[in-house]
Motif scaffolding. Structure first.
Motif, PDB file in Angstrom:
ATOM      1  N   THR A 189       0.677  -1.006  -0.013  1.00 10.78           N
ATOM      2  CA  THR A 189       0.098   0.037   0.042  1.00 10.78           C
ATOM      3  C   THR A 189       0.774   1.279  -0.065  1.00 10.78           C
ATOM      4  N   LEU A 190       0.394   2.398  -0.200  1.00 10.33           N
ATOM      5  CA  LEU A 190       1.204   3.485  -0.154  1.00 10.33           C
ATOM      6  C   LEU A 190       1.628   3.787   1.165  1.00 10.33           C
ATOM      7  N   GLU A 191       0.962   3.554   2.219  1.00  6.62           N
ATOM      8  CA  GLU A 191       1.721   3.588   3.632  1.00  6.62           C
ATOM      9  C   GLU A 191       2.888   2.939   3.776  1.00  6.62           C
ATOM     10  N   GLN A 192       2.643   1.582   3.382  1.00 12.26           N
ATOM     11  CA  GLN A 192       3.997   0.739   3.422  1.00 12.26           C
ATOM     12  C   GLN A 192       5.099   1.092   2.620  1.00 12.26           C
ATOM     13  N   ALA A 193       4.756   1.634   1.406  1.00  5.44           N
ATOM     14  CA  ALA A 193       5.972   2.121   0.759  1.00  5.44           C
ATOM     15  C   ALA A 193       6.583   3.469   1.123  1.00  5.44           C
ATOM     16  N   GLU A 194       5.695   4.261   2.005  1.00  3.97           N
ATOM     17  CA  GLU A 194       6.412   5.227   2.650  1.00  3.97           C
ATOM     18  C   GLU A 194       7.459   4.604   3.453  1.00  3.97           C
ATOM     19  N   ALA A 195       6.746   3.616   4.399  1.00  2.00           N
ATOM     20  CA  ALA A 195       7.769   3.204   5.528  1.00  2.00           C
ATOM     21  C   ALA A 195       8.992   2.554   4.808  1.00  2.00           C
ATOM     22  N   LEU A 196       8.974   1.799   3.781  1.00  2.00           N
ATOM     23  CA  LEU A 196      10.142   1.144   3.162  1.00  2.00           C
ATOM     24  C   LEU A 196      11.206   2.123   2.735  1.00  2.00           C
ATOM     25  N   VAL A 245       4.274   9.478  -0.600  1.00  2.00           N
ATOM     26  CA  VAL A 245       4.073   8.689  -1.589  1.00  2.00           C
ATOM     27  C   VAL A 245       2.542   9.085  -2.246  1.00  2.00           C
ATOM     28  N   ARG A 246       2.543   9.504  -3.460  1.00  2.00           N
ATOM     29  CA  ARG A 246       1.341   9.862  -4.110  1.00  2.00           C
ATOM     30  C   ARG A 246       1.092   8.958  -5.277  1.00  2.00           C
ATOM     31  N   LEU A 247      -0.018   8.437  -5.530  1.00  5.75           N
ATOM     32  CA  LEU A 247      -0.353   7.552  -6.746  1.00  5.75           C
ATOM     33  C   LEU A 247      -0.927   8.666  -7.847  1.00  5.75           C
ATOM     34  N   ILE A 248      -0.172   8.720  -8.894  1.00  6.04           N
ATOM     35  CA  ILE A 248      -0.563   9.736  -9.840  1.00  6.04           C
ATOM     36  C   ILE A 248      -1.282   8.994 -10.785  1.00  6.04           C
ATOM     37  N   ALA A 249      -0.925   7.832 -11.402  1.00  9.66           N
ATOM     38  CA  ALA A 249      -1.539   7.354 -12.413  1.00  9.66           C
ATOM     39  C   ALA A 249      -1.682   5.779 -12.372  1.00  9.66           C
ATOM     40  N   PRO A 250      -2.791   5.335 -11.760  1.00  8.54           N
ATOM     41  CA  PRO A 250      -2.523   3.679 -11.372  1.00  8.54           C
ATOM     42  C   PRO A 250      -2.696   3.014 -12.774  1.00  8.54           C
ATOM     43  N   ILE A 251      -2.232   1.768 -12.909  1.00 10.11           N
ATOM     44  CA  ILE A 251      -2.277   0.729 -13.949  1.00 10.11           C
ATOM     45  C   ILE A 251      -3.427   0.503 -14.467  1.00 10.11           C
ATOM     46  N   ASN A 261     -22.941   9.720  -4.706  1.00 13.50           N
ATOM     47  CA  ASN A 261     -23.433   8.333  -5.125  1.00 13.50           C
ATOM     48  C   ASN A 261     -22.286   7.326  -4.756  1.00 13.50           C
ATOM     49  N   PHE A 262     -21.118   7.840  -4.033  1.00  9.90           N
ATOM     50  CA  PHE A 262     -20.110   6.944  -3.855  1.00  9.90           C
ATOM     51  C   PHE A 262     -20.474   6.436  -2.194  1.00  9.90           C
ATOM     52  N   ILE A 263     -20.489   4.951  -2.332  1.00  5.52           N
ATOM     53  CA  ILE A 263     -20.503   4.717  -0.847  1.00  5.52           C
ATOM     54  C   ILE A 263     -19.213   3.707  -0.538  1.00  5.52           C
ATOM     55  N   THR A 264     -19.118   3.341   0.654  1.00  5.27           N
ATOM     56  CA  THR A 264     -18.115   2.359   1.030  1.00  5.27           C
ATOM     57  C   THR A 264     -18.608   1.166   2.002  1.00  5.27           C
ATOM     58  N   SER A 265     -18.477   0.114   1.813  1.00  9.87           N
ATOM     59  CA  SER A 265     -18.933  -1.281   2.394  1.00  9.87           C
ATOM     60  C   SER A 265     -17.648  -1.363   3.426  1.00  9.87           C
ATOM     61  N   MET A 266     -16.586  -1.016   3.431  1.00  9.52           N
ATOM     62  CA  MET A 266     -15.607  -1.176   4.557  1.00  9.52           C
ATOM     63  C   MET A 266     -14.547   0.026   4.094  1.00  9.52           C
ATOM     64  N   PHE A 267     -13.711   0.306   5.131  1.00  6.21           N
ATOM     65  CA  PHE A 267     -12.795   1.513   5.213  1.00  6.21           C
ATOM     66  C   PHE A 267     -11.658   0.991   5.582  1.00  6.21           C
ATOM     67  N   GLU A 268     -10.498   1.376   5.391  1.00  7.80           N
ATOM     68  CA  GLU A 268      -9.047   1.161   5.911  1.00  7.80           C
ATOM     69  C   GLU A 268      -8.619   2.022   6.917  1.00  7.80           C
ATOM     70  N   THR A 269      -8.487   1.661   7.879  1.00  7.47           N
ATOM     71  CA  THR A 269      -7.751   2.686   9.174  1.00  7.47           C
ATOM     72  C   THR A 269      -6.343   2.827   8.898  1.00  7.47           C
ATOM     73  N   ILE A 270      -5.727   3.997   8.398  1.00  4.46           N
ATOM     74  CA  ILE A 270      -4.497   3.999   7.918  1.00  4.46           C
ATOM     75  C   ILE A 270      -3.779   4.294   9.176  1.00  4.46           C
ATOM     76  N   VAL A 271      -2.679   3.528   9.220  1.00  4.47           N
ATOM     77  CA  VAL A 271      -1.804   3.314  10.514  1.00  4.47           C
ATOM     78  C   VAL A 271      -0.772   4.705  10.147  1.00  4.47           C
ATOM     79  N   PRO A 272      -0.616   5.689  11.060  1.00  7.14           N
ATOM     80  CA  PRO A 272       0.135   6.834  10.868  1.00  7.14           C
ATOM     81  C   PRO A 272       1.796   6.259  10.605  1.00  7.14           C
TER      82      PRO A 272
END
Length: 339
Positions: free
Chosen positions: A113-120, A137-143, A268-279
């Motif tokens: 994930t972006l947070e894991q990449a930052e830690a690495l 680390v910002r995701l500019i253009a995903p594949i 009209n965007f909903i989330t069934s689950m959300f991720e708690t981002i660890v600082p």
């Protein structure tokens, strides 16, 4: 002198000539064509239950988390303007899953994930220079891609930004051709080799002519939209039966007495689950190599997924003021009001 028998023979030859020559003007050719729905696909599509609980045009969903993969374009920068660390800003993840940090070597960030990449990256900088600095680390253009195949004017693979529906995809591909089938359209989602198959019927005319969002599905990475070509029966009966509603589509459409009931201006965007981002904090400058496996290290990073059942967005009164949006998450700004 031309006899009636000769005239009939000439007529038969004129009808059979394009067929014998391999012309597909009537939907028939002596050679197989690619844009025909197979019997296996028809059978799987017939087994698909109706009214599936999947994201659609008016009930889209955001992805839980993005895991980096080769081809993703990143922007890597330090958040401290006084830091002496200089990193190449624009990065595209290479085929081996790594990014080039210049003087700080290469770091494999694929499947992170972006947070894991930052830690690495922060750990790599600290290990080589001893300087503790925060990295963003910002995701500019995903594949991410989706595919439009078959009787469209511009078939191909298209970048997925996250808001696209079936209608967006078909319009992006230039619309249907004159030989596109009116009923044999589907959305197929990639599944494991030995798993069941996900095929969803698409009622194109209901989407475009009635605004029916039932089959205007919200696209996900890897989705395939297939548009079959007309069969010989469809071409021959088109002038007489072409306006009939397809068997897989709703045949009980009802007009709204008040057009203002359509939720055209609500998030009209909903989330069934959300991720708690660890600082993620940079390594302590006063620490030594023994703390390389602290609690913020990527090997022990486990996203906490919390189920959510958000209430549907409130309907705006016809003559009342628009609802005031709440504070939005700047990293995932999908126009959704977070509570």
């Amino acid at each position: 002198m031309t006899t009636p028998h000769h005239k009939s023979l000439v007529g038969i030859h004129l009808i059979l000539l394009p067929l014998l020559a391999g012309c597909s003007a009537l939907g028939f050719a002596p050679y197989p064509v690619a844009h025909v729905m197979t019997d296996d696909t028809q059978a799987v599509l017939a087994q698909t239950p109706s009214n599936l609980d999947v994201p659609r045009e008016l009930s889209k969903e955001v992805q839980v988390a993005h895991y980096l993969q080769p081809g993703d374009e990143l922007l890597i920068e330090t958040t401290d303007g006084d830091s002496t660390v200089r990193l190449p800003a624009d990065q595209r993840i290479l085929a081996d899953g790594s990014v080039d940090l210049g003087a700080y070597g290469r770091v494999v960030v694929a499947s992170k994930t972006l947070e894991q990449a930052e830690a690495l990256i922060q750990r790599a900088i600290f290990d080589l220079s001893g300087e503790s600095t925060a990295v963003n680390v910002r995701l500019i253009a995903p594949i991410h891609r989706y595919y439009v195949i078959g009787e469209v004017n511009s078939p191909g693979a298209y970048s997925l930004t996250g808001h696209e529906t079936v209608l967006d995809a078909i319009m992006e591909a230039g619309g249907l051709t004159a030989r596109a089938s009116a009923c044999d359209l589907l959305l197929a989602r990639p599944t494991e080799p030995s798993a069941c198959r996900v095929t969803l019927p698409v009622c194109y005319r209901s989407i475009t002519q009635l605004g029916d969002s039932t089959t205007n599905y919200h696209l996900k990475p890897g989705d395939r939209i297939f548009v079959s070509r007309q069969s010989l029966c469809e071409e021959l009966t088109g002038p007489l039966l072409g306006s009939r509603t397809c068997d897989r589509c709703c045949k009980r459409q009802v007009a709204c007495c008040d057009p203002r009931v359509a939720p055209i201006d609500l998030p009209n965007f909903i989330t069934s689950m959300f991720e708690t981002i660890v600082p993620v904090d940079p390594p302590d400058a006063d620490s030594n190599g023994s703390n390389a496996t602290d609690s913020n290290a990527p090997d022990t990073y486990t996203p906490e997924l919390t189920p959510q059942n958000p209430a549907p967005p409130p309907q705006r009164p016809a003559d009342g003021p628009r609802p005031t949006p709440g504070r939005l998450d700047g990293e995932l700004d999908f126009g959704m009001q977070l509570r």
